[in-house]
Design a protein around this motif. Structure first.
Motif, PDB file in Angstrom:
ATOM      1  N   HIS A  30     -26.101 -63.420  17.606  1.00 33.24           N
ATOM      2  CA  HIS A  30     -25.845 -63.225  19.020  1.00 33.24           C
ATOM      3  C   HIS A  30     -24.438 -63.579  19.447  1.00 33.24           C
ATOM      4  O   HIS A  30     -23.688 -64.263  18.795  1.00 33.24           O
ATOM      5  N   ASN A  31     -24.174 -63.013  20.573  1.00 28.15           N
ATOM      6  CA  ASN A  31     -22.901 -63.012  21.264  1.00 28.15           C
ATOM      7  C   ASN A  31     -22.085 -64.302  21.222  1.00 28.15           C
ATOM      8  O   ASN A  31     -22.222 -65.147  22.094  1.00 28.15           O
ATOM      9  N   CYS A  32     -21.207 -64.399  20.219  1.00 25.67           N
ATOM     10  CA  CYS A  32     -20.466 -65.646  20.086  1.00 25.67           C
ATOM     11  C   CYS A  32     -19.440 -65.837  21.186  1.00 25.67           C
ATOM     12  O   CYS A  32     -18.968 -66.939  21.427  1.00 25.67           O
ATOM     13  N   TRP A  33     -19.078 -64.763  21.892  1.00 21.67           N
ATOM     14  CA  TRP A  33     -18.059 -64.874  22.945  1.00 21.67           C
ATOM     15  C   TRP A  33     -18.657 -64.742  24.337  1.00 21.67           C
ATOM     16  O   TRP A  33     -17.933 -64.468  25.298  1.00 21.67           O
ATOM     17  N   THR A  34     -19.976 -64.864  24.458  1.00 18.71           N
ATOM     18  CA  THR A  34     -20.584 -64.794  25.790  1.00 18.71           C
ATOM     19  C   THR A  34     -19.775 -65.696  26.722  1.00 18.71           C
ATOM     20  O   THR A  34     -19.478 -66.832  26.365  1.00 18.71           O
ATOM     21  N   PRO A  35     -19.393 -65.158  27.903  1.00 21.02           N
ATOM     22  CA  PRO A  35     -18.386 -65.825  28.725  1.00 21.02           C
ATOM     23  C   PRO A  35     -18.470 -67.356  28.795  1.00 21.02           C
ATOM     24  O   PRO A  35     -17.494 -68.013  28.501  1.00 21.02           O
ATOM     25  N   TRP A  36     -19.593 -67.920  29.152  1.00 22.25           N
ATOM     26  CA  TRP A  36     -19.535 -69.367  29.338  1.00 22.25           C
ATOM     27  C   TRP A  36     -20.116 -70.147  28.159  1.00 22.25           C
ATOM     28  O   TRP A  36     -19.548 -71.113  27.693  1.00 22.25           O
ATOM     29  N   PHE A  37     -21.277 -69.737  27.650  1.00 16.09           N
ATOM     30  CA  PHE A  37     -21.982 -70.611  26.723  1.00 16.09           C
ATOM     31  C   PHE A  37     -22.150 -70.078  25.308  1.00 16.09           C
ATOM     32  O   PHE A  37     -22.879 -70.637  24.519  1.00 16.09           O
ATOM     33  N   GLY A  38     -21.500 -68.979  24.959  1.00 16.53           N
ATOM     34  CA  GLY A  38     -21.455 -68.562  23.560  1.00 16.53           C
ATOM     35  C   GLY A  38     -20.736 -69.657  22.788  1.00 16.53           C
ATOM     36  O   GLY A  38     -20.122 -70.534  23.399  1.00 16.53           O
ATOM     37  N   VAL A  39     -20.797 -69.600  21.466  1.00 17.38           N
ATOM     38  CA  VAL A  39     -20.211 -70.711  20.703  1.00 17.38           C
ATOM     39  C   VAL A  39     -18.721 -70.889  21.044  1.00 17.38           C
ATOM     40  O   VAL A  39     -18.200 -71.997  21.088  1.00 17.38           O
ATOM     41  N   PHE A  40     -18.041 -69.766  21.382  1.00 18.80           N
ATOM     42  CA  PHE A  40     -16.632 -69.870  21.775  1.00 18.80           C
ATOM     43  C   PHE A  40     -16.450 -69.850  23.291  1.00 18.80           C
ATOM     44  O   PHE A  40     -15.333 -69.807  23.783  1.00 18.80           O
ATOM     45  N   GLY A  41     -17.540 -69.827  24.032  1.00 26.24           N
ATOM     46  CA  GLY A  41     -17.455 -69.762  25.498  1.00 26.24           C
ATOM     47  C   GLY A  41     -16.705 -70.965  26.062  1.00 26.24           C
ATOM     48  O   GLY A  41     -16.664 -72.035  25.454  1.00 26.24           O
ATOM     49  N   SER A  42     -16.136 -70.774  27.245  1.00 33.01           N
ATOM     50  CA  SER A  42     -15.274 -71.825  27.795  1.00 33.01           C
ATOM     51  C   SER A  42     -16.062 -73.071  28.188  1.00 33.01           C
ATOM     52  O   SER A  42     -15.502 -74.141  28.347  1.00 33.01           O
ATOM     53  N   LYS A  43     -17.392 -72.936  28.358  1.00 33.03           N
ATOM     54  CA  LYS A  43     -18.177 -74.107  28.740  1.00 33.03           C
ATOM     55  C   LYS A  43     -19.123 -74.571  27.629  1.00 33.03           C
ATOM     56  O   LYS A  43     -20.025 -75.370  27.856  1.00 33.03           O
ATOM     57  N   SER A  44     -18.940 -74.032  26.424  1.00 35.38           N
ATOM     58  CA  SER A  44     -19.820 -74.421  25.318  1.00 35.38           C
ATOM     59  C   SER A  44     -19.522 -75.836  24.849  1.00 35.38           C
ATOM     60  O   SER A  44     -20.353 -76.513  24.263  1.00 35.38           O
ATOM     61  N   GLY A  45     -18.308 -76.281  25.115  1.00 36.58           N
ATOM     62  CA  GLY A  45     -17.898 -77.593  24.629  1.00 36.58           C
ATOM     63  C   GLY A  45     -17.264 -77.529  23.255  1.00 36.58           C
ATOM     64  O   GLY A  45     -16.846 -78.546  22.715  1.00 36.58           O
ATOM     65  N   PHE A  46     -17.200 -76.335  22.664  1.00 41.54           N
ATOM     66  CA  PHE A  46     -16.621 -76.203  21.326  1.00 41.54           C
ATOM     67  C   PHE A  46     -15.464 -75.219  21.325  1.00 41.54           C
ATOM     68  O   PHE A  46     -15.488 -74.230  22.032  1.00 41.54           O
ATOM     69  N   ASP A  47     -14.488 -75.493  20.495  1.00 36.57           N
ATOM     70  CA  ASP A  47     -13.364 -74.576  20.356  1.00 36.57           C
ATOM     71  C   ASP A  47     -13.344 -73.896  18.999  1.00 36.57           C
ATOM     72  O   ASP A  47     -12.485 -73.063  18.730  1.00 36.57           O
ATOM     73  N   SER A  48     -14.257 -74.262  18.128  1.00 36.12           N
ATOM     74  CA  SER A  48     -14.275 -73.630  16.800  1.00 36.12           C
ATOM     75  C   SER A  48     -15.674 -73.731  16.218  1.00 36.12           C
ATOM     76  O   SER A  48     -16.508 -74.521  16.680  1.00 36.12           O
ATOM     77  N   LEU A  49     -15.916 -72.920  15.169  1.00 35.06           N
ATOM     78  CA  LEU A  49     -17.209 -72.992  14.485  1.00 35.06           C
ATOM     79  C   LEU A  49     -17.370 -74.365  13.853  1.00 35.06           C
ATOM     80  O   LEU A  49     -18.445 -74.955  13.843  1.00 35.06           O
ATOM     81  N   LYS A  50     -16.262 -74.893  13.330  1.00 34.94           N
ATOM     82  CA  LYS A  50     -16.282 -76.180  12.642  1.00 34.94           C
ATOM     83  C   LYS A  50     -16.753 -77.281  13.600  1.00 34.94           C
ATOM     84  O   LYS A  50     -17.573 -78.124  13.250  1.00 34.94           O
ATOM     85  N   HIS A 140     -14.455 -59.841  31.630  1.00 32.98           N
ATOM     86  CA  HIS A 140     -13.511 -59.583  30.538  1.00 32.98           C
ATOM     87  C   HIS A 140     -12.110 -60.044  30.950  1.00 32.98           C
ATOM     88  O   HIS A 140     -11.494 -60.858  30.291  1.00 32.98           O
ATOM     89  N   PHE A 141     -11.645 -59.516  32.055  1.00 37.70           N
ATOM     90  CA  PHE A 141     -10.346 -59.938  32.594  1.00 37.70           C
ATOM     91  C   PHE A 141     -10.552 -61.060  33.622  1.00 37.70           C
ATOM     92  O   PHE A 141     -11.675 -61.455  33.908  1.00 37.70           O
ATOM     93  N   ASP A 142      -9.463 -61.529  34.195  1.00 39.22           N
ATOM     94  CA  ASP A 142      -9.524 -62.598  35.194  1.00 39.22           C
ATOM     95  C   ASP A 142      -9.389 -61.998  36.592  1.00 39.22           C
ATOM     96  O   ASP A 142      -8.961 -60.864  36.742  1.00 39.22           O
ATOM     97  N   GLY A 143      -9.706 -62.784  37.596  1.00 41.86           N
ATOM     98  CA  GLY A 143      -9.440 -62.296  38.949  1.00 41.86           C
ATOM     99  C   GLY A 143     -10.364 -62.829  40.009  1.00 41.86           C
ATOM    100  O   GLY A 143     -11.115 -63.794  39.790  1.00 41.86           O
ATOM    101  N   HIS A 144     -10.294 -62.178  41.151  1.00 41.08           N
ATOM    102  CA  HIS A 144     -11.194 -62.425  42.279  1.00 41.08           C
ATOM    103  C   HIS A 144     -11.669 -61.084  42.790  1.00 41.08           C
ATOM    104  O   HIS A 144     -10.866 -60.272  43.231  1.00 41.08           O
ATOM    105  N   ARG A 145     -12.974 -60.904  42.741  1.00 41.93           N
ATOM    106  CA  ARG A 145     -13.533 -59.642  43.185  1.00 41.93           C
ATOM    107  C   ARG A 145     -13.239 -59.408  44.671  1.00 41.93           C
ATOM    108  O   ARG A 145     -12.800 -58.354  45.080  1.00 41.93           O
ATOM    109  N   ASN A 146     -13.495 -60.440  45.478  1.00 41.96           N
ATOM    110  CA  ASN A 146     -13.348 -60.275  46.924  1.00 41.96           C
ATOM    111  C   ASN A 146     -11.899 -60.084  47.360  1.00 41.96           C
ATOM    112  O   ASN A 146     -11.634 -59.544  48.426  1.00 41.96           O
ATOM    113  N   CYS A 147     -10.987 -60.569  46.550  1.00 42.25           N
ATOM    114  CA  CYS A 147      -9.567 -60.424  46.909  1.00 42.25           C
ATOM    115  C   CYS A 147      -8.975 -59.163  46.291  1.00 42.25           C
ATOM    116  O   CYS A 147      -7.803 -58.856  46.507  1.00 42.25           O
TER     117      CYS A 147
END
Ligand SMILES: [Zn+2]
Ligand SMILES: [Zn+2]
Length: 302
Positions: A30-50, A140-147
């Motif tokens: 499964h999706n290792c890059w899922t935005p927040w909680f995939g293994v590489f996600g920014s909120k997973s707490g991990f920066d590498s497989l190791k 995928h990209f960054d931004g603000h939808r409302n703006c």
């Protein structure tokens, strides 16, 4: 947040008969890059497989790129050079056009579990992958939808990650996360890199042309006519002669299939909760580019 819940009913047992184990060998599915909680996600707490798997990382021989990423995004991490990249449907729902939207092409003499698992472990017999467009994801990209602000990671950095319209922090996407973890320049690839194709499912091509819902009767008719003649969806998308497709359906469908096959369809990236979408018409694609450039200009004046 994890909660417990009472449950009465059937559960499926995935036990391997005789062996009495639950072994799922060799790969992190499964999706290792899922935005927040995939293994590489920014909120997973991990920066590498190791970091995530510690001394058990030696058992991971492959990872599934999932919908959120494609091989070039994974090539940016040298850590993954020795890991085989695989892709599967990542279906999320039962609709036929979700099945096989991503796939791995294997090549071995005999289809056995042993050969399959060996290919995943060693890469021998693992030929290529079929990918969907990660740009289609909602983050995928960054931004603000409302703006109305949609930035590439580079543009976000130029703006110090602050939205030029409302002055609040931008919602950062998967590409930004890749950039953060990257140990290799974009456009470069490791020796271990395998070929891949980015494809839009046939039903989505048809529905973009008829401008009706993917599940409409009209679209099914066109779909099955093609399947009847060419056997299966991948054969229609990748191999069937364009002229035969033309005579069975019509010029426009043949044209879309040809451009899909030749990797000529561009995608408008998703951002801040908005799905990305394919730009089927050159005109559409040029207009978006113009608008992006224009918003770039007006934003640079801030
Ligand atoms: Zn998924
Ligand atoms: Zn904003």
């Amino acid at each position: 947040k994890i909660e417990s819940k009472d449950y009465k009913g059937k559960v499926f047992n995935l036990e391997v008969e005789d062996d009495n184990s639950y072994i799922s060998e060799a790969l992190a599915v499964h999706n290792c890059w899922t935005p927040w909680f995939g293994v590489f996600g920014s909120k997973s707490g991990f920066d590498s497989l190791k970091e995530a798997f510690q001394d058990q990382v030696k058992h991971i021989h492959a990872i599934e790129t999932g919908l959120s990423s494609d091989p070039p995004m994974n090539w940016r991490l040298k850590e993954l050079d020795s890991i085989n990249l695989v892709s599967f449907s990542d279906a999320h729902s039962f609709w036929p056009w979700r099945i096989g939207r991503e796939a791995t092409v294997f090549e071995f003499k005999e289809l056995t579990y042993d050969n399959l698992i060996k290919a995943i472990r060693t890469g021998n017999g693992l030929k290529e992958t079929v990918e969907f467009f990660p740009e289609g994801g909602k983050y995928h990209f960054d931004g603000h939808r409302n703006c109305g602000v949609c930035f590439s990671p580079e543009e976000s950095k130029k703006h110090n990650l602050i939205c030029p319209v409302c002055k609040k922090p931008l919602t950062l996407g998967v590409e930004f996360r890749v950039e953060q973890l990257a140990t290799r320049h974009p456009g470069k690839k490791p020796d271990s890199a395998r070929p891949f194709k980015s494809l839009i499912p046939l039903m989505e091509l048809i529905s973009a042309i008829t401008k009706s819902s993917v599940s409409s009767q009209k679209n099914w008719k066109i779909f099955y006519e093609l399947i009847k003649n060419f056997g299966n969806e991948f054969n229609v998308l990748l191999n069937a002669p364009i002229d035969s497709i033309k005579s069975i359906s019509n010029d426009k469908i043949a044209d879309y299939i040809e451009r899909n096959r030749n990797q000529k369809i561009k995608f408008k990236p998703g951002f801040d909760g908005e799905y990305g979408k394919p730009l089927f018409e050159d005109k559409e694609s040029q207009e978006t580019q113009k608008r992006l450039n224009a918003s770039q200009k007006s934003l640079n004046e801030f």
